[in-house]
Design a protein around this motif. Sequence first.
Motif, mmCIF file in Angstrom:
data_model
loop_
_atom_site.group_PDB
_atom_site.id
_atom_site.type_symbol
_atom_site.label_atom_id
_atom_site.label_comp_id
_atom_site.label_asym_id
_atom_site.label_seq_id
_atom_site.Cartn_x
_atom_site.Cartn_y
_atom_site.Cartn_z
ATOM 1 N N GLU A 124 0.832 -1.199 0.000
ATOM 2 C CA GLU A 124 0.000 0.000 0.000
ATOM 3 C C GLU A 124 0.870 1.254 0.000
ATOM 4 O O GLU A 124 0.562 2.241 -0.657
ATOM 5 C CB GLU A 124 -0.900 0.008 1.233
ATOM 6 C CG GLU A 124 -1.970 -1.062 1.180
ATOM 7 C CD GLU A 124 -2.914 -0.985 2.350
ATOM 8 O OE1 GLU A 124 -2.680 -0.153 3.246
ATOM 9 O OE2 GLU A 124 -3.885 -1.765 2.362
ATOM 10 N N ALA A 136 -7.165 5.667 -0.381
ATOM 11 C CA ALA A 136 -7.749 4.807 0.641
ATOM 12 C C ALA A 136 -9.138 5.383 0.896
ATOM 13 O O ALA A 136 -9.269 6.558 1.244
ATOM 14 C CB ALA A 136 -6.924 4.822 1.915
ATOM 15 N N HIS A 138 -13.639 4.299 1.621
ATOM 16 C CA HIS A 138 -14.691 3.314 1.878
ATOM 17 C C HIS A 138 -15.116 2.731 0.528
ATOM 18 O O HIS A 138 -15.237 3.484 -0.442
ATOM 19 C CB HIS A 138 -15.867 4.013 2.560
ATOM 20 C CG HIS A 138 -16.861 3.074 3.161
ATOM 21 N ND1 HIS A 138 -17.815 2.431 2.412
ATOM 22 C CD2 HIS A 138 -17.023 2.656 4.431
ATOM 23 C CE1 HIS A 138 -18.534 1.654 3.200
ATOM 24 N NE2 HIS A 138 -18.076 1.765 4.433
ATOM 25 N N ARG A 155 -11.077 0.775 2.740
ATOM 26 C CA ARG A 155 -10.911 0.982 4.188
ATOM 27 C C ARG A 155 -12.287 1.269 4.776
ATOM 28 O O ARG A 155 -12.890 2.299 4.493
ATOM 29 C CB ARG A 155 -9.986 2.173 4.457
ATOM 30 C CG ARG A 155 -8.509 1.894 4.254
ATOM 31 C CD ARG A 155 -7.819 1.607 5.586
ATOM 32 N NE ARG A 155 -8.015 2.698 6.514
ATOM 33 C CZ ARG A 155 -7.110 3.650 6.744
ATOM 34 N NH1 ARG A 155 -5.952 3.624 6.149
ATOM 35 N NH2 ARG A 155 -7.377 4.609 7.607
ATOM 36 N N ASP A 157 -13.038 2.050 7.753
ATOM 37 C CA ASP A 157 -13.085 3.108 8.766
ATOM 38 C C ASP A 157 -13.024 4.503 8.153
ATOM 39 O O ASP A 157 -13.095 5.497 8.865
ATOM 40 C CB ASP A 157 -11.953 2.925 9.789
ATOM 41 C CG ASP A 157 -10.594 2.903 9.129
ATOM 42 O OD1 ASP A 157 -10.517 2.598 7.932
ATOM 43 O OD2 ASP A 157 -9.603 3.216 9.807
#
Lengths: 797, 343
Positions: A124, A136, A138, A155, A157
């Motif tokens: 990454e 990065a 959702h 991701r 979060d």
Amino acid sequence: MTGLAGTASRALLSHWRRHPLQLFTLIAGLALATALWAGVQAINAEARASYAAASQSLDGARLVRLLPPPGRTISEAEFVALRRAGWLVSPVIEGRWGGLRIIGFDPLTAPAEVAPVALARGAEFGAFLSEEGAFAAHPETFGTLEGTGASLIGREDVPPGTALTDLRMAARLLGREGYSHLLLAPVQPLRRPPLEDVAPHLRRQEPGMHADPGALTESFHLNLTAFGLLSFAVGLFIVHGTVGLAFEQRHATVRTLRALGMPLGGLIGLMAAELAFLAAVAGLIGLVLGYLVAAALLPDVAGTLRGLYGAEVAGTLRFRPGWAASALAIAMAGTAIAAAGALHRLVTMPLLAGGTRRGGARWAARRAIRQAGAGLALLAAALAAALWGRGLVMGFATLGALMVGAALLLPLLLDRILSAGHRLARHPLARWAWADARTELPGLSLAFMALLLAMAASLGVSTMVSSFRETFRAFLDQRLAFEFYVQADTPEEAEQLLAALPEGVRAVPVMGVDLVLAGQPAEILALRDDPVYRANWRFLAARPDPWDRLAAGEGVFVSEQLARRAGLWPGTGLEIVPGLIRPVLAVYADYGNPLGQAILTEELFRTTFPGVEPLRFALHVPPDAEGILPANLSAAGLDPARLVDQHAVKTLSMQVFERTFAVTAALSMLTLGVAGFALLMSLLTLADMRLPQLAPVWALGVRRATLGWTELARALGLAALTGLVALPLGLMLAWVLLAVVNVEAFGWRLPMKLFPLDWLRLFVLALLVAALAAAWPARHLARTPPGRLLKVFADER
Amino acid sequence: MNARLFPLLLCLWPAAAAAQGFAGLGTAAQGFALPDPGWTPVFPADHGAHEMFRIEWWYLTATLEAADGTPYGIQWTLFRTALAPGGAPEDQLWMGHAAITTPDAHHVAERLARGGTGQAGVTADPFAAWIDEWRLEGVLEGESLLFAQGPDWSFDMRLRAEGPVVLQGEAGYSVKSPQGQASQYYSMPFLAIEGVLTLPAGDVAVTGQAWLDREWSSQPLAAEQTGWDWFSLSFETGEKLMGFRLNARDGTAFTSATWIAPDGTPAPYSDGAFTAEPLATARVAGREVPVRWRVTLPERGLDATVAALNPQAWMDVSIPYWEGPVTVRGSHQGRGYLEMTGY
């Protein structure tokens, strides 16, 4: 003993077999109550988890920031100078791109608590720094990013609508040079010169000074929680009524069992275990229903929060074990509370006492008076809290005391009205009907209390919604007075843009900076004195000639939020930047803005914040120029999509507000439904027990159909009376919401408007609910075989 | 040598390479300069960065002693790695590691920076290597300054060259595997050092011997090589030894060594001449790490035990490894530094 316990439990359980309706009522009531409570909690948990992720791990809201002077950015040279002096700072570029919030980090220097990728995760990290770049985000956000050619790292979060990327990628996308701010690592090296020596122009911003979506949205969640709690209370009324009835009807069984040698403790244990089991079953059903309610409402909630506060919440619901456990626990606790009285009576009941139905009318009257006394005390407490209380919690305490107090007063009030009706009636059947209604009132009062709460809540919320909508529409007309708004990316582009405007179009620059005013995060806007503003703006408070004095640079306007939070009303002074204090000339409404705001005249703004270039313009466009405006921009090489039509902004804003209240409206309808269910169940339960009272009336020659209609009329009459009480209660509720809770939560007060048509609609709705609830029992009564009525006399002997 | 953080830096590579469409390790040197057996060093130019190569480091370790005889060790390293060939400053990543080892504590810090901003870099003339406020600057063949710090410690040192630059391997061409992977490698093992260590307990004035390694390359180690053990030892006779053992997955090892005379004359030894065998391990950061070694170089009569001053000298950084001062007892007495990776 085991044998006896087995017999006892079989005997106790046989009650539910003989009264399946009661069993259904108990489980359904508890399940509904749990469902509404759990649904609201699920929404809250989901939203809070999203905020926590957003404020903790993403933008470093918990870290100290170094900010550039208003309107400027931080240069790479300033950043390097700080690093080389030993200050561990990390640059961030933040901005909006294609509807997304882009946050560019430097993964090499970002403090561990915000670093989007770690060096230890080689793949990454490499992708982030590569030429093609990486985001990065959702997974919900991937669609918007797919065209960029960058790698996408999922991701969970990261809130939807936000993408984290490398600093250089962000700079390229946003067309920026310079950094938005620097994050200060929480642990700094041993030796370093004072910050002011290295970077004298940067300001330290402590964590929490910037707008925290958590705090702003808290009130919204409190609103939801209040509704959840209210629904749960309505559900508990049902459970309380059912459990009380079931226990009373089992007195005979209990007496027999105790006479057979079953100890009281064992009996209580058996009944408690029975209730716990029923509560668990109902809680599980409620959990499933609650999940469905939450899943249905969450997209609207997410939309609301995003629109109102810019807080991103995932539109999909996750199952959280903690939530399930708390919902089950509250179902158990609710049952325990609802059943406590019944169990207590069982313990204190004399062994040989006969089962009396509801203890007789006199006992009921005494209880109604006791309840009314408690109700009055609560209303007094509500009044005191409204007058002297401070803070959001007090606002909700006022609400709670008001609602419960009024509900407790209701039985006495209804009783007095029925008694008056009885005195006034002349026709014997009418006199009987009034008297009968009074006798039945104790059995129905819980259901009508539930109906009162539901109606008042519905009325209060609908009044608030409508007041809000009206006020907001007028406010948008005032604030979006110009026909078009247009945004440029660079000062050069702004010049180009102004040059491309057709003849007759007036462009008024809109400039602003974010900063801290009177200790509050706030923004300052520059306003060019323009007739359009003078014609449209209304003030909440003002000194004489505010516009002329503003134009002369003699003072500032402040928004209501800033005025209320910092006590800045006309007659006080506001420190704009250190050393520059100007008197407050007027306070204006600024609904929906979480930040405080102050307005300066354009000249004063330009001298105070020389670095800010106007990039946004309000356009006054004569009707004949409207058509050619987009074409002119295209011809100048500018994207006409930059042109924002004020109608579009208004529509969008109104949509946001509609969605906010769609959620509360849905919840209030559900609550009303639960109350209707409570009424139905009470009437059904009473129906069978009432035969001994109805049989004599039938025997005197009153037809069964007439009796049925009387039943229906009584239910409707009581519902109408309840509705009449609900009206003032609902209005009081609306007042508390608008004038107390809203001010505490959002910082602005809404004028309350009255909508009698809504009242009528609700009134009719409540009658409809009551009619629906009473229809089946009434029909049942009208069709009771004469044999059953005769049997009453046979049984009496 | 310093096969040292070779793979460490290359950890960055597979990712960056894959993202850029390279096939992976096999062709990962594509576009970068390769070490040249015929290379002749030019100073001070070669103290500077060689951006056409993929990886490079300035690696300084020092064994120190306080006035009361307490031994200490410090490490100061700056790594450069290129994300893409061509030598563009913005394609360079910089990583700094610094540490102080005491007999009962080990303080570590790490810094990272991207190139092209001035946050980190190296200039040859005047010489300066820096990342943030950490720096090694001055005249390497003369006098220079060294500084690094962490949250509660720092070192502030002066260096003075007392001997020549030593070319490792064959005239600075150091072979790293039987397949022929190699690097350009020279050392400055004759640096006197003195200064002040600031520790949580207070300041300590120290003096000692420092050793600077300079190495650059573009090729990764052979794919089956999983880690290495690297020794830089200074004996009381004035002689010095650089020796390393590269460990392969199948349990075999590739060794190489340079014996350095007190006047700086190097004698290189190829695979097999130098041996290093673990004698005892310690539990460090949840793993077993050898902290006592038997090292031999029969041709020089060396058969000694090398023991860690502080077995817990674990470098808890992005890509962790063990690095700390050691003592030498046996056929030769002395001090040195040991680095171990792949544990």
